[in-house]
Design a protein around this motif. Sequence first.
Motif, PDB file in Angstrom:
ATOM      1  N   SER A   1       0.843  -1.193   0.000  1.00 55.21           N
ATOM      2  CA  SER A   1       0.000   0.000   0.000  1.00 55.21           C
ATOM      3  C   SER A   1       0.879   1.244   0.000  1.00 55.21           C
ATOM      4  CB  SER A   1      -0.877   0.008   1.253  1.00 55.21           C
ATOM      5  OG  SER A   1      -0.070   0.176   2.418  1.00 55.21           O
ATOM      6  N   PRO A   2       0.323   2.431  -0.308  1.00 56.39           N
ATOM      7  CA  PRO A   2       1.124   3.661  -0.244  1.00 56.39           C
ATOM      8  C   PRO A   2       1.753   3.886   1.125  1.00 56.39           C
ATOM      9  CG  PRO A   2      -0.902   4.054  -1.443  1.00 56.39           C
ATOM     10  CD  PRO A   2      -1.011   2.678  -0.884  1.00 56.39           C
ATOM     11  N   GLN A   3       1.019   3.521   2.184  1.00 53.22           N
ATOM     12  CA  GLN A   3       1.563   3.691   3.533  1.00 53.22           C
ATOM     13  C   GLN A   3       2.778   2.783   3.756  1.00 53.22           C
ATOM     14  OE1 GLN A   3      -1.632   3.234   2.813  1.00 53.22           O
ATOM     15  NE2 GLN A   3      -2.640   5.114   3.507  1.00 53.22           N
ATOM     16  N   MET A   4       2.693   1.555   3.274  1.00 50.83           N
ATOM     17  CA  MET A   4       3.815   0.634   3.420  1.00 50.83           C
ATOM     18  C   MET A   4       5.003   1.077   2.579  1.00 50.83           C
ATOM     19  SD  MET A   4       2.806  -1.668   5.567  1.00 50.83           S
ATOM     20  CE  MET A   4       3.610  -3.255   5.388  1.00 50.83           C
ATOM     21  N   GLN A   5       4.733   1.638   1.413  1.00 50.61           N
ATOM     22  CA  GLN A   5       5.813   2.167   0.586  1.00 50.61           C
ATOM     23  C   GLN A   5       6.532   3.306   1.310  1.00 50.61           C
ATOM     24  OE1 GLN A   5       4.687   3.006  -3.571  1.00 50.61           O
ATOM     25  NE2 GLN A   5       2.896   1.693  -3.259  1.00 50.61           N
ATOM     26  N   GLY A   6       5.738   4.221   1.902  1.00 45.80           N
ATOM     27  CA  GLY A   6       6.328   5.341   2.637  1.00 45.80           C
ATOM     28  C   GLY A   6       7.160   4.864   3.814  1.00 45.80           C
ATOM     29  N   LEU A   7       6.673   3.844   4.516  1.00 47.59           N
ATOM     30  CA  LEU A   7       7.415   3.281   5.647  1.00 47.59           C
ATOM     31  C   LEU A   7       8.751   2.719   5.186  1.00 47.59           C
ATOM     32  CD1 LEU A   7       7.220   2.510   8.695  1.00 47.59           C
ATOM     33  CD2 LEU A   7       6.299   0.316   7.946  1.00 47.59           C
ATOM     34  N   LEU A   8       8.732   2.015   4.075  1.00 48.82           N
ATOM     35  CA  LEU A   8       9.953   1.415   3.542  1.00 48.82           C
ATOM     36  C   LEU A   8      10.947   2.478   3.085  1.00 48.82           C
ATOM     37  CD1 LEU A   8      11.037  -1.452   3.101  1.00 48.82           C
ATOM     38  CD2 LEU A   8      10.070  -1.376   0.787  1.00 48.82           C
ATOM     39  N   LEU A   9      10.451   3.523   2.436  1.00 51.34           N
ATOM     40  CA  LEU A   9      11.326   4.573   1.919  1.00 51.34           C
ATOM     41  C   LEU A   9      11.974   5.388   3.040  1.00 51.34           C
ATOM     42  CD1 LEU A   9       9.131   5.797  -1.068  1.00 51.34           C
ATOM     43  CD2 LEU A   9      11.411   4.791  -1.258  1.00 51.34           C
ATOM     44  N   SER A  10      11.261   5.552   4.154  1.00 50.01           N
ATOM     45  CA  SER A  10      11.809   6.360   5.254  1.00 50.01           C
ATOM     46  C   SER A  10      12.677   5.559   6.214  1.00 50.01           C
ATOM     47  CB  SER A  10      10.669   7.029   6.043  1.00 50.01           C
ATOM     48  OG  SER A  10       9.900   6.043   6.722  1.00 50.01           O
ATOM     49  N   SER A  11      12.602   4.225   6.142  1.00 49.83           N
ATOM     50  CA  SER A  11      13.279   3.384   7.135  1.00 49.83           C
ATOM     51  C   SER A  11      14.797   3.565   7.124  1.00 49.83           C
ATOM     52  CB  SER A  11      12.932   1.910   6.903  1.00 49.83           C
ATOM     53  OG  SER A  11      13.337   1.489   5.602  1.00 49.83           O
ATOM     54  N   PHE A  12      15.361   3.864   5.977  1.00 49.65           N
ATOM     55  CA  PHE A  12      16.806   4.078   5.884  1.00 49.65           C
ATOM     56  C   PHE A  12      17.278   5.108   6.901  1.00 49.65           C
ATOM     57  CE2 PHE A  12      20.182   6.847   4.313  1.00 49.65           C
ATOM     58  CZ  PHE A  12      21.200   5.958   4.015  1.00 49.65           C
ATOM     59  N   PHE A  13      16.526   6.213   7.034  1.00 52.15           N
ATOM     60  CA  PHE A  13      16.962   7.325   7.869  1.00 52.15           C
ATOM     61  C   PHE A  13      16.859   7.022   9.360  1.00 52.15           C
ATOM     62  CE2 PHE A  13      16.067   9.510   3.870  1.00 52.15           C
ATOM     63  CZ  PHE A  13      17.210  10.273   3.749  1.00 52.15           C
ATOM     64  N   TRP A  14      16.059   6.032   9.745  1.00 51.62           N
ATOM     65  CA  TRP A  14      15.961   5.713  11.168  1.00 51.62           C
ATOM     66  C   TRP A  14      17.320   5.301  11.720  1.00 51.62           C
ATOM     67  CZ3 TRP A  14      11.324   1.715  10.743  1.00 51.62           C
ATOM     68  CH2 TRP A  14      10.244   2.360  10.132  1.00 51.62           C
ATOM     69  N   THR A  15      17.924   4.322  11.088  1.00 51.62           N
ATOM     70  CA  THR A  15      19.219   3.845  11.577  1.00 51.62           C
ATOM     71  C   THR A  15      20.364   4.748  11.124  1.00 51.62           C
ATOM     72  OG1 THR A  15      19.206   2.336   9.681  1.00 51.62           O
ATOM     73  CG2 THR A  15      18.590   1.420  11.817  1.00 51.62           C
ATOM     74  N   TYR A  16      20.205   5.409   9.983  1.00 49.66           N
ATOM     75  CA  TYR A  16      21.252   6.316   9.497  1.00 49.66           C
ATOM     76  C   TYR A  16      21.477   7.442  10.495  1.00 49.66           C
ATOM     77  CZ  TYR A  16      23.922   9.152   6.146  1.00 49.66           C
ATOM     78  OH  TYR A  16      24.903   9.878   5.512  1.00 49.66           O
ATOM     79  N   ALA A  17      20.391   8.017  11.012  1.00 47.54           N
ATOM     80  CA  ALA A  17      20.513   9.082  12.019  1.00 47.54           C
ATOM     81  C   ALA A  17      21.030   8.525  13.344  1.00 47.54           C
ATOM     82  CB  ALA A  17      19.164   9.772  12.224  1.00 47.54           C
ATOM     83  N   LEU A  18      20.520   7.354  13.731  1.00 48.28           N
ATOM     84  CA  LEU A  18      20.868   6.763  15.024  1.00 48.28           C
ATOM     85  C   LEU A  18      22.350   6.435  15.134  1.00 48.28           C
ATOM     86  CD1 LEU A  18      19.762   5.632  17.742  1.00 48.28           C
ATOM     87  CD2 LEU A  18      19.438   3.445  16.561  1.00 48.28           C
ATOM     88  N   PHE A  19      22.966   6.013  14.034  1.00 50.18           N
ATOM     89  CA  PHE A  19      24.351   5.534  14.074  1.00 50.18           C
ATOM     90  C   PHE A  19      25.378   6.598  13.669  1.00 50.18           C
ATOM     91  CE2 PHE A  19      22.178   1.534  14.323  1.00 50.18           C
ATOM     92  CZ  PHE A  19      23.032   0.709  15.038  1.00 50.18           C
ATOM     93  N   GLN A  20      24.962   7.852  13.539  1.00 45.98           N
ATOM     94  CA  GLN A  20      25.917   8.906  13.196  1.00 45.98           C
ATOM     95  C   GLN A  20      26.981   9.085  14.290  1.00 45.98           C
ATOM     96  OE1 GLN A  20      26.330  10.873  10.369  1.00 45.98           O
ATOM     97  NE2 GLN A  20      24.901   9.370   9.505  1.00 45.98           N
TER      98      GLN A  20
END
Length: 435
Positions: free
Chosen positions: A52-71
């Motif tokens: 669904s569009p919501q699942m697509q958005g979740l997948l596209l934003s997931s990169f930044f969750w760990t990218y920000a966390l591990f800076q």
Amino acid sequence: MENPISIANNTKMTKVRWQTFVLLLFVGALSYIDRISLSIGMPLIAKEFDLSPQMQGLLLSSFFWTYALFQIPGGWLADKIGPRRILTWAVTLWSVCQLATGLALNFTMMLIARLGLGATEAPQYPTGAKLAALWLPLKDRARGAVLMDSSSTLGAAFGSLIVAGLISLLGGWRESFIAVAIITAGAGFVIHRYIRDKPEQHPKVNELEAQYIAEEHRKEDSQEEQKTLIGKPANFLKHRTFWFMAVGFMTANMLFYGLLTFGPLYLFQARGLDIHGLASASFFIYISGFFGENFAGWLAQKGLRRGYRQNVVMRTLLGISAAIATMAIFAVAFVESANAAIVLLAVTLFFGRFLGLYWSLPGTLTVRSQAGILGGMMNMFSNVDGIIIPLVTGVVVSMTGSYFAALILFAACGLCYLVCSLLINYEKKLVLSEE
């Protein structure tokens, strides 16, 4: 290291320091190709996994969750074990995560792979900031920093063309992801072979270049300073300059990430461009950012080498460029011509990407032994907005039914970036001692 006789006959200084940052430019571009490959392949992925569009958005934003966390951990590791080792491992591991994305059998597997990609790419820019501190004199650091950081626009400009081309050539999104992963793994090998933590460790650096860098570093440092500049990284938070730096970089990247995520949709939906026109316009806009960022580095280097003060050079370049970028994105909301909007967006990125000068700050505002973690702290803020700005922009567009308010929001980000850039003291190092 060369012997004294060969040095005497060698009248030219080697330029390994610049070759190192050209390599970082291409490695950074590869990281952006890895990042945007999901966006390019999403129509095919969504159809195969019935997302669904919501699942697509979740997948596209997931990169930044760990990218920000591990800076911050990435910057800390660069300080502790050295940039060469951490960058080699980071590139190798993110190629594995890219490969896992291409082999994913369902949404959950792909989500885990994208979280892994964010975590493994996180050390890249803090490591670059560490290398800038170790390899470049103060007067060259801004140019080296933007050379490294402009990889984002170079990767965005060419990445969509490359991934789309690989999908057509190889017959599917999986095959294109696997091909990109193999290329990235090769980059890890090149990094290990070529990059060194310090100039004197590099076999291709002659004594003239090593002495030049060491002498410039001695001029920058003083023994009295060293006693007060080393301490707990948490003490960075006590300085107003740190907060101006963090918020300025964050809002500058909110403008960039806003255009990166919603720019193509805006041109397609609001300006009526077809797919071919969208590809051409996107390339023009992002490549303008690449040239603008490197132009900023060249100007900063020229100014500093002519003896202008750091505050004068940085405030002038960042202040003027932020003002122009803000006015340009504001004007996009009011022009009627699609061509005029494209030109204004290119102007926005040309001047907005002067933000790469910020990557000279970790090596300038602290000692070299803590440049990695300061770069990680700064970049953590900028990538929190990678999570926030797509969500906020989506809500604004959904609620208003147009992109007008979103463009005004981007202009507000540009204004905050302008104010913070003018308030930073670029000449005073951040004291960490609690005494």
